[in-house]
Structure formats: structure tokens, C-alpha cells
Write an enzyme that holds these catalytic residues in place. Structure first.
Site, PDB file in Angstrom:
ATOM      1  CE  LYS A  22      -1.710   1.568   4.076  1.00 22.12           C
ATOM      2  NZ  LYS A  22      -1.385   2.959   4.392  1.00 22.12           N
ATOM      3  CG  ASN A  23       2.223   2.722   3.540  1.00 25.61           C
ATOM      4  OD1 ASN A  23       1.079   3.084   3.243  1.00 25.61           O
ATOM      5  ND2 ASN A  23       2.588   2.476   4.790  1.00 25.61           N
ATOM      6  CB  CYS A 116      -3.817  11.309  12.392  1.00 21.04           C
ATOM      7  SG  CYS A 116      -3.432   9.626  11.992  1.00 21.04           S
ATOM      8  NE  ARG A 121       0.583  10.187  10.243  1.00 19.49           N
ATOM      9  CZ  ARG A 121       0.069   9.275   9.428  1.00 19.49           C
ATOM     10  NH1 ARG A 121      -1.150   8.812   9.639  1.00 19.49           N
ATOM     11  NH2 ARG A 121       0.761   8.819   8.410  1.00 19.49           N
ATOM     12  N   PRO A 122       2.652  16.215  11.750  1.00 18.64           N
ATOM     13  CG  PRO A 122       4.659  17.095  12.555  1.00 18.64           C
ATOM     14  CD  PRO A 122       3.677  15.964  12.767  1.00 18.64           C
ATOM     15  CG  ASP A 307       2.881   1.360   9.387  1.00 21.83           C
ATOM     16  OD1 ASP A 307       2.458   2.197  10.205  1.00 21.83           O
ATOM     17  OD2 ASP A 307       3.210   1.646   8.224  1.00 21.83           O
ATOM     18  CB  VAL A 329       7.934   6.071  14.177  1.00 20.18           C
ATOM     19  CG1 VAL A 329       7.465   6.843  12.948  1.00 20.18           C
ATOM     20  CG2 VAL A 329       9.229   5.322  13.878  1.00 20.18           C
ATOM     21  NE  ARG A 399      -7.453   4.526   5.388  1.00 16.58           N
ATOM     22  CZ  ARG A 399      -6.688   5.338   6.101  1.00 16.58           C
ATOM     23  NH1 ARG A 399      -6.969   5.605   7.345  1.00 16.58           N
ATOM     24  NH2 ARG A 399      -5.632   5.891   5.550  1.00 16.58           N
TER      25      ARG A 399
HETATM   26  N1  EPU Z   1       7.145  14.133  10.998  1.00 11.07           N
HETATM   27  C1  EPU Z   1       7.476  15.428  11.283  1.00 11.07           C
HETATM   28  N2  EPU Z   1       7.335  16.373  10.296  1.00 11.07           N
HETATM   29  C2  EPU Z   1       6.917  16.052   9.049  1.00 11.07           C
HETATM   30  C3  EPU Z   1       6.585  14.712   8.760  1.00 11.07           C
HETATM   31  C4  EPU Z   1       6.705  13.762   9.759  1.00 11.07           C
HETATM   32  O1  EPU Z   1       7.892  15.735  12.401  1.00 11.07           O
HETATM   33  O2  EPU Z   1       6.830  16.945   8.204  1.00 11.07           O
HETATM   34  C5  EPU Z   1       7.269  13.107  12.042  1.00 11.07           C
HETATM   35  C6  EPU Z   1       5.946  12.398  12.334  1.00 11.07           C
HETATM   36  O3  EPU Z   1       5.183  13.103  13.278  1.00 11.07           O
HETATM   37  C7  EPU Z   1       6.401  11.062  12.839  1.00 11.07           C
HETATM   38  C8  EPU Z   1       7.657  10.798  12.012  1.00 11.07           C
HETATM   39  O4  EPU Z   1       8.092  12.069  11.546  1.00 11.07           O
HETATM   40  O5  EPU Z   1       6.764  11.153  14.196  1.00 11.07           O
HETATM   41  C9  EPU Z   1       7.470   9.865  10.849  1.00 11.07           C
HETATM   42  O6  EPU Z   1       6.383  10.297  10.044  1.00 11.07           O
HETATM   43  P1  EPU Z   1       6.359  10.058   8.464  1.00 11.07           P
HETATM   44  O7  EPU Z   1       6.289  11.368   7.786  1.00 11.07           O
HETATM   45  O8  EPU Z   1       7.476   9.146   8.096  1.00 11.07           O
HETATM   46  O9  EPU Z   1       4.977   9.316   8.276  1.00 11.07           O
HETATM   47  P2  EPU Z   1       4.091   9.412   6.986  1.00 11.07           P
HETATM   48  O10 EPU Z   1       4.951   9.597   5.814  1.00 11.07           O
HETATM   49  O11 EPU Z   1       2.967  10.358   7.215  1.00 11.07           O
HETATM   50  C10 EPU Z   1       4.183   6.859   6.399  1.00 11.07           C
HETATM   51  C11 EPU Z   1       3.202   5.742   6.222  1.00 11.07           C
HETATM   52  C12 EPU Z   1       2.613   5.367   7.565  1.00 11.07           C
HETATM   53  C13 EPU Z   1       3.769   4.949   8.485  1.00 11.07           C
HETATM   54  C14 EPU Z   1       4.806   6.070   8.586  1.00 11.07           C
HETATM   55  C15 EPU Z   1       6.043   5.682   9.376  1.00 11.07           C
HETATM   56  C16 EPU Z   1       2.421   6.070   3.982  1.00 11.07           C
HETATM   57  C17 EPU Z   1       1.304   6.411   3.076  1.00 11.07           C
HETATM   58  N3  EPU Z   1       2.164   6.155   5.293  1.00 11.07           N
HETATM   59  O12 EPU Z   1       3.447   7.941   6.950  1.00 11.07           O
HETATM   60  O13 EPU Z   1       1.758   4.250   7.336  1.00 11.07           O
HETATM   61  O14 EPU Z   1       3.267   4.664   9.768  1.00 11.07           O
HETATM   62  O15 EPU Z   1       5.239   6.442   7.264  1.00 11.07           O
HETATM   63  O16 EPU Z   1       6.659   4.582   8.803  1.00 11.07           O
HETATM   64  O17 EPU Z   1       3.483   5.706   3.524  1.00 11.07           O
HETATM   65  C18 EPU Z   1      -0.030   2.811   7.792  1.00 11.07           C
HETATM   66  O18 EPU Z   1       0.233   2.233   6.721  1.00 11.07           O
HETATM   67  O19 EPU Z   1      -0.828   2.339   8.645  1.00 11.07           O
HETATM   68  C19 EPU Z   1       0.633   4.065   8.104  1.00 11.07           C
HETATM   69  C20 EPU Z   1       0.193   4.900   9.032  1.00 11.07           C
END
Ligand code: EPU
Length: 418
Positions: A22-23, A116, A121-122, A307, A329, A399
Site C-alpha cells: 500500500k505505502n 489522526c 502528524r505534522p 506499522d 516514530v 484501507r
Molecule cells: N514528521 C514530522 N514532520 C513532518 C513529517 C513527519 O515531524 O513533516 C514526524 C511524524 O510526526 C512522525 C515521524 O516524523 O513522528 C514519521 O512520520 P512520516 O512522515 O514518516 O509518516 P508518513 O509519511 O505520514 C508513512 C506511512 C505510515 C507509516 C509512517 C512511518 C504512507 C502512506 N504512510 O506515513 O503508514 O506509519 O510512514 O513509517 O506511507 C499505515 O500504513 O498504517 C501508516 C500509518
């Protein structure tokens, strides 16, 4: 609203095949916006999130069609650059269209995803990276509005307080493909799904190196052309089956996986006492001996994925001894703990960790899913529990897990949807 009814207590046994990730599928679909031609994407899982991304691309003017596991996306007629709240609020990964829209049209307006259930999740790092490439960004009435006349390569550090950002790296890497000159992303996410996006972009003519490492270099090109790509296996789906097998003390073979992308998960399962054999595209799970509690922490790749944290927690409630689970994370991703307690688990929160006094018998009851992986954890617990469980709000499961009850039924579980 549909519920999943699980009659627990039986051991899982048999064979299961995992779908594409998915991701990886979601950012690859978003990145197809950059392609002046057709994107043919194989092994895309049949998920609600994939439908949502298809709707979002269609709302921008793309043609999206599906035949079996293959998606054909033609974005030649895309003219829109506005990703509406109505679609973005359903799925945070919608933010992955920000970089591609900006790179293709020089403008994008993408709704901020909002709250969320897995914690704060910024998207500040996405914005920081795109600003470094020369975009002018502002927040207007709940939307990120981005503009640029010409993106330019830059040296960007994308590390944040919790490490790298997966979709942030996707956004910046994708935008940099059409930027003028060379971009270096430092503290880039090393997740296999980010590397898979990079391979998709390279196959379309992009020039990206360092995929899978924390330093990714991109040299901008004029345009990207038609491409065919097959998505990597879903290591989280595979891990969920492995953990469910261990929780039921079963023995299963998981096919169409890349065990090299699951090292931390398999290592943790071995530490718990699970027997594991790996072949190039298969993992065999067996539980012949006693299992014991462990201390584990979810970390960015190659660490244990956040995850899988909830599913591991469910397994560890069934394992004698004390276990400690920490999520570095998403430090607040523990809503599932209180539902597991309702099933008889002994869990207490201590700061950024939970302490599990494992080994008691879980009992089936009515539980409520709060997010995708929390739902998966409740399924794992329900399979191990004595008696019947009813899992509510299973739209979260749809999802991220395609045909879950069919796959579990083939593994001998008693699961129905009502
Ligand atoms: N973070 C920041 N600033 C940002 C972005 C992220 O501080 O601008 C922080 C987040 O708050 C968190 C960490 O960095 O503490 C990691 O967040 P990340 O941005 O990596 O998460 P994401 O890209 O929003 C993806 C997956 C998630 C998975 C996370 C971590 C996708 C579509 N989603 O989310 O998947 O948990 O990476 O591996 O790729 C799921 O599949 O159930 C799911 C939530």
C-alpha cells in the site's frame, strides 16, 4: 456498519500470498502526475486507500482504470492542481500529490490532512524540503498553497525530531525530478517503499541515486515518459500474517515476500521464540517451543516498523513474561492497548512505552478499531482469544488489507464479515 466476527482459539496453518505494498502504491500513483504518458502499475492492492487515490487523481483530470491488479494511469489531460479536503481527509497519503502537482504545474493547492488517531502528524518537513527547492508556500484556509516558476535543485536536510519522514521524502524526491540541477536529500527515509517510488521514477526517465540510503541524489530532467512498474511486496501485510501465526501458535508459509525487507521483524519474532526459515521470496513461520517476552522499539527502517507495533503488542499479551513495547516514530500510537485490555490483556502505559504482563488467556468480546494497524492488532488478538470477538469499525482494515478474511479463512481461521 460492517463488523468482523472472529471465532478464536484455532492455530493458523497453510499458505498465504501477500499483495503489493500500500505505502509504495500510493506515492507511485501520485507521482504518475509527473509522467507525460501512461503509467502501468502492476501488483497494486485492492484497497480503499487505492480507490481514494484513484478518485483524487480523477478529480484532477486523470484517467485511471484497473484490470485485476494492474492500474493504468494517464495524466496527460490533468489540468487541476487542487486536492480537496473531502478526499484528503479520508487519507493522509493524499499529501503525496503536493510535490508532483507543484513540479508539473508550478502550483498546487492541497488540503492539510487534519487530525489522526495515531498521534501528531505534522508536514513541516515536506514544506521545508519544497521551500528549499524554491517553492513559495503558504497556508490558506486549511490548504497548503504552493507556487514556483522554476524549481531548482538544493541540498536539503529532512530529519525531524522522530527521524526521517517517509511521505516527506517522497514529495521532495518527486518534485526534484523536474527541478533544474541537482538535489541532495539528507536524512532521507530509507523505507523500501520510498526506494520503490524511486525505481518507478527512474524507469520513467528520472535520475535518482542513493535509493534505500539516507542520502538520495536527484539530477533534474526535462520530462518523464511512459512507464511500467511492479510494486514491491507489502512487508507490513507479511509481518501481520507472521505475527498472527505466532499468536495462534500456528505454522504458515508466507509467499511473494522479500525477507530482506523484514529483517527486524523476523529478528524480533526469533527473539520471542518463533522458528523462522527464509527462502528468496518466502518466509516459513512455526511455533514449536515456548515463547518468551521481549523488549522492542519501533524505529524508522531498518528498525521494527511502527506499522507492526500494534500487532506485536497483541502477540506479546499471549506470551509469558514481561514485555516492553516503545514506539519512537509515533510515541502516542497506543489506542489499541485499551481495547486489548478489554480482551483480558494486562498492559500499562509508562511514558513512551507500554509494559505487558503477558501469558494470560485473551477472551473474545466486542472491540472497536481505531486505525488501520490497531484493527490488525485486534484481529491478531481475536484469533488468539478464547471464544467469539466482534471487531467494529473495520473500514479501517479495508484501507490496508485486501481480502483479509478470505486469506485468514484459507489459513484455517473462523472469520466472517457481517
Ligand atoms: N514528521 C514530522 N514532520 C513532518 C513529517 C513527519 O515531524 O513533516 C514526524 C511524524 O510526526 C512522525 C515521524 O516524523 O513522528 C514519521 O512520520 P512520516 O512522515 O514518516 O509518516 P508518513 O509519511 O505520514 C508513512 C506511512 C505510515 C507509516 C509512517 C512511518 C504512507 C502512506 N504512510 O506515513 O503508514 O506509519 O510512514 O513509517 O506511507 C499505515 O500504513 O498504517 C501508516 C500509518
Amino acid at each position: 456498519m460492517e463488523i468482523l466476527i472472529v471465532d478464536g482459539g484455532g492455530r493458523l496453518h497453510g499458505d498465504v500470498r501477500v499483495d503489493g505494498a500500500k505505502n509504495a502504491s500510493l506515492p507511485i500513483m501520485a507521482a504518475s502526475i509527473l509522467i507525460s504518458g501512461d503509467a502501468c502499475i502492476n501488483r497494486v492492492p485492492d484497497l480503499v486507500d487505492v480507490q481514494t487515490m484513484s478518485l483524487l487523481l480523477q478529480s484532477l483530470g486523470a484517467d485511471v482504470s484497473r484490470s485485476e491488479g494492474t492500474l493504468q494511469i494517464d495524466t496527460r489531460r490533468v489540468t487541476g492542481h487542487h486536492a480537496d479536503y473531502e478526499l484528503v481527509r479520508r487519507m493522509r497519503a493524499s499529501v503525496c500529490v503536493l510535490g508532483p502537482l507543484l513540479a508539473r504545474f508550478g502550483r498546487a493547492s492541497v488540503s492539510l490532512p487534519g487530525g489522526c488517531n495515531i498521534g501528531h502528524r505534522p508536514i513541516d518537513l515536506h514544506l521545508k524540503g519544497l521551500t528549499a527547492l524554491g517553492a513559495d508556500l503558504r497556508i490558506e484556509r486549511g490548504y497548503v498553497v504552493a507556487e514556483s516558476t522554476q524549481l531548482r535543485g538544493a541540498d536539503v536536510f529532512l530529519g525531524g525530531p522522530s527521524g526521517s519522514t517517509v511521505t516527506g521524502t517522497c514529495n521532495v524526491m518527486t518534485a526534484a525530478c523536474l527541478a533544474k540541477g541537482r538535489t541532495v536529500i539528507r536524512a532521507a527515509a530509507c523505507e523500501p517503499e520510498v526506494a520503490d517510488l524511486g525505481r518507478f521514477l527512474n524507469a520513467a526517465g528520472a535520475c535518482i541515486s542513493g535509493l534505500g540510503s539516507s542520502t538520495i541524489e536527484i539530477t533534474g530532467v526535462e520530462e518523464l515518459a511512459s512507464v511500467t512498474h511492479t510494486v514491491v511486496p507489502d512487508r507490513i501485510e507479511a509481518a501481520t500474517f507472521a505475527i498472527a501465526a505466532a499468536a495462534t501458535r500456528g505454522s504458515i508459509s508466507i509467499h511473494d515476500v522479500l525477507p530482506s525487507q523484514m529483517t527486524s521483524v523476523l529478528d524480533a519474532l526469533r527473539a520471542i521464540g518463533v522458528d523462522i526459515q527464509v527462502a528468496p521470496d518466502r518466509v516459513d513461520i512455526a511455533t514449536s517451543g515456548d515463547l518468551t517476552g521481549v523488549e522492542l522499539a519501533a524505529l524508522p527502517f531498518p528498525g521494527i516498523p511502527t506499522d507492526t507495533q500494534a500487532q506485536f503488542m497483541a502477540l506479546l499479551t499471549t506470551v509469558p513474561g514481561v514485555s516492553v513495547v516503545t514506539d519512537r516514530v509515533f510515541p502516542d500510537r497506543f489506542i489499541h492497548a485499551s481495547e486489548l485490555v478489554r480482551m483480558g490483556a494486562r498492559i500499562r502505559r509508562e511514558g513512551a512505552s507500554v509494559v505487558i504482563d503477558g501469558g494470560g488467556q485473551l477472551t473474545g468480546t466486542s472491540v472497536m478499531a481505531s486505525d488501520l494497524r490497531a484493527s490488525a492488532a485486534l484481529v491478531v488478538a481475536a484469533l488468539a482469544a478464547d471464544g467469539e470477538s466482534q471487531i467494529r469499525r473495520i473500514y479501517h482494515l479495508d484501507r490496508g488489507y485486501a481480502h483479509l478474511e478470505q486469506k485468514l479463512t484459507r489459513l484455517g481461521a473462523k472469520v466472517i464479515r457481517r
